[in-house]
Enzyme design. Structure first.
Site, PDB file in Angstrom:
ATOM      1  N   GLY A   1      18.942  33.907  55.008  1.00  0.00           N
ATOM      2  CA  GLY A   1      18.749  34.761  53.837  1.00  0.00           C
ATOM      3  C   GLY A   1      19.422  36.113  53.965  1.00  0.00           C
TER       4      GLY A   1
ATOM      5  N   GLY B   1      51.372  33.002  29.624  1.00  0.00           N
ATOM      6  CA  GLY B   1      50.031  33.568  29.487  1.00  0.00           C
ATOM      7  C   GLY B   1      49.729  34.615  30.530  1.00  0.00           C
ATOM      8  N   ALA B   2      50.403  34.540  31.669  1.00  0.00           N
ATOM      9  CA  ALA B   2      50.181  35.538  32.716  1.00  0.00           C
ATOM     10  C   ALA B   2      50.612  36.931  32.260  1.00  0.00           C
ATOM     11  CB  ALA B   2      50.930  35.143  33.982  1.00  0.00           C
TER      12      ALA B   2
END
Length: 529
Positions: free
Chosen positions: A263, A498-499
């Site tokens: 944890g 798109g970059a």
């Protein structure tokens, strides 16, 4: 002055006012025993001493109870009776208490003992206190709750008491600026986290949020203290809640300087930056023994969760250093770039001798005209920022994009740049995640963004598509689009497909967008006509 009960102050720390009462209550007992002075560890007989005042219109009494080797106090409402006259000099008791206090402090400084300290030094590491001494400005660190110890009595824990309970907490200054910190002490029960251990960590995190100051955690813990069961797990949850509350409010930095397992790994994972020390630190949810039992895989701690794994493969850590000293000195340097909080007035401004209008002839040669010739975007960044100084974040992960803190005219800026030296500067899953997180941090803390673009597009392939390049690429697009800080973009050579949109294009409301002489902006580099 009234002190709270023994749960928090079981070591009788609020002694300046309490000792006046304590002296009178115990003087007759020790004089009757003809004791020349108090023993080192005092066991008080059960007795009740009536308080001679009624300040708040109610009646109180101090109950002194015997419990192990310390005096615990509790305040109760009862009938007020005048304090009987007691003859004698209280200086003896005060002197003995000071000796006891000095002994407790000396034990706190020793942690788990000299043998365990020597073992830490033998592996090339520093102790919790030595780390804090290196991290903070000289003699500026003020410790909190130095003598606070655990309250567990099960499984023989009543015989294992260490002042401080395995973590050193407090505040001080780094380069003159206030910073809060905690440093886990592996010499004390393996640095395991107990309820009290967690309370100390939560206290400094709460204080840091209230005053608006960064918090640094030096992690060196084997995980939860199993003797305390759910109380220990609850302590972790309290720390996690503070990590969430502080996110975007103050900078949170984790330095893994030893084991960080179970944890314990989730608190660093929710902080802004994680750094590790090579060969001595590791992070994993389940250790090699559990992995062997469940999956029949044989793996070492280093290969499972060492610094090289988390900085270059998993992306969990943002950097690694060769030893404790280098790591702590680097944290001082990093904090010099960061604001104290999300208040933009806390952004550091440094005096600089590097003029903003200086000419840099080498920039004409750094970017080749041939779009297929690689170059190192770090060289462009180095020539552009003040004095060529920048602090790179995640240098070993997704090297096709560079993220770093730098200064321009003395002001901190966040720098992002495609690096054609790796994968031709293409955006892939790891690069998108790396840059998106960095952009969002800068946006949260009002740090302006400077983006150098040389991107041929998103990396093609089934591996990328199966891995979710659409989903992860959208993270970077979203981060740039929602950023409200000043955004300056420079296209150094090419921006395709798109970059082009994703890399802080003018359509995402960038403040200033520039293009290098000869730069290209196109849907694709291929001619389909």
């Amino acid at each position: 002055m009234l002190c709270p009960g023994g749960r928090t102050y079981k070591k009788a720390l609020c002694f300046f006012d309490t000792m006046k009462i304590l002296a009178s209550a115990t003087r007759q007992f020790y004089q009757s025993s003809q004791a020349p002075s108090l023993p080192h560890k005092v066991k008080f007989a059960a007795s009740v001493v009536q308080l001679p005042w009624d300040t708040h219109n109610f009646k109180s009494s101090l109950v002194i109870r015997s419990k192990r080797n310390y005096a615990s106090t509790a305040w109760q409402r009862t009938q007020r009776v005048a304090l009987p006259e007691v003859a004698g000099d209280p200086s003896i008791i005060k002197s003995a208490f000071r000796e006891r206090l000095d002994a407790e402090r000396a034990q706190a400084f020793l942690g788990g003992g000299q043998k365990r300290i020597d073992k830490i030094h033998a592996r090339g590491s520093l102790t919790a206190r030595e780390r804090l001494e290196l991290l903070f400005d000289n003699e500026s660190f003020h410790e909190l709750d130095q003598l606070k110890a655990h309250r567990c009595t099960e499984f023989g824990m009543d015989e294992k008491e260490f002042p401080g309970d395995g973590v050193v907490t407090g505040h001080g200054t780094i380069n003159g600026r206030v910073v809060y910190a905690f440093s886990q002490d592996f010499t004390v029960l393996g640095g395991s986290l107990s309820e009290t251990h967690a309370e100390k960590m939560c206290k400094v995190m709460d204080m840091a949020m209230r005053v608006g100051a960064p918090v640094i955690g030096l992690n060196d813990s084997g995980g939860a203290r199993i003797q305390e069961g759910v109380d220990s797990l609850g302590g972790y949850a309290e720390v996690f809640q503070r990590n969430v509350d502080a996110s975007g409010l103050i900078p949170q930095i984790s330095v893994i300087m030893g084991p960080c397992a179970g944890g314990a790994v989730y608190s660093p994972a929710m902080t802004d930056f994680i750094f590790m020390v090579e060969d001595t630190s590791y992070m994993f949810v389940t250790g090699p023994e559990v992995v062997k039992t469940v999956t029949n895989e044989t793996v070492t701690k280093e290969d499972l969760g060492g610094a090289r794994v988390h900085t270059a493969k998993s992306g969990v850590a943002h950097g690694s250093f060769s030893n404790d000293v280098t790591a702590l000195r680097s944290m001082r340097r990093l904090l010099d770039f960061l604001p104290a909080s999300n208040d933009k007035n806390t952004l550091p401004v440094k005096e600089t001798t590097d003029p903003a209008d200086r000419l840099v002839p080498s920039l004409e040669r750094l970017v080749p005209d041939d779009p297929n010739t690689p170059y190192n975007m770090k060289d462009v960044i180095r020539e552009t920022v003040d004095n060529g100084d920048f602090f790179e974040i995640m240098p070993a992960m997704a090297q096709n994009i560079v993220t770093a803190f730098a200064r321009m005219e003395g002001h901190t800026v966040g720098v992002i740049g495609n690096n054609p030296l790796t994968l031709a500067g293409c955006l892939d899953i790891d690069a998108s995640i790396k840059a998106a997180r960095f952009v969002r941090f800068c946006d949260a803390f009002n740090i302006p963004l400077v983006t150098f673009v040389d991107v041929p597009g998103f990396l093609p392939g089934t591996g990328q598509e199966y891995g979710g390049i659409i989903r992860h690429g959208a993270k970077l697009l979203f981060a740039y689009a929602e950023a409200n800080v000043p955004k300056v973009t420079v296209i150094t050579r090419k921006a395709y497909g798109g970059a082009y949109d994703v890399m802080s294009s003018k359509h995402l409301r960038g403040d200033c967008n520039y293009a290098w002489p000869g730069a290209e902006v196109a849907v694709s580099k291929y001619n389909f006509c």
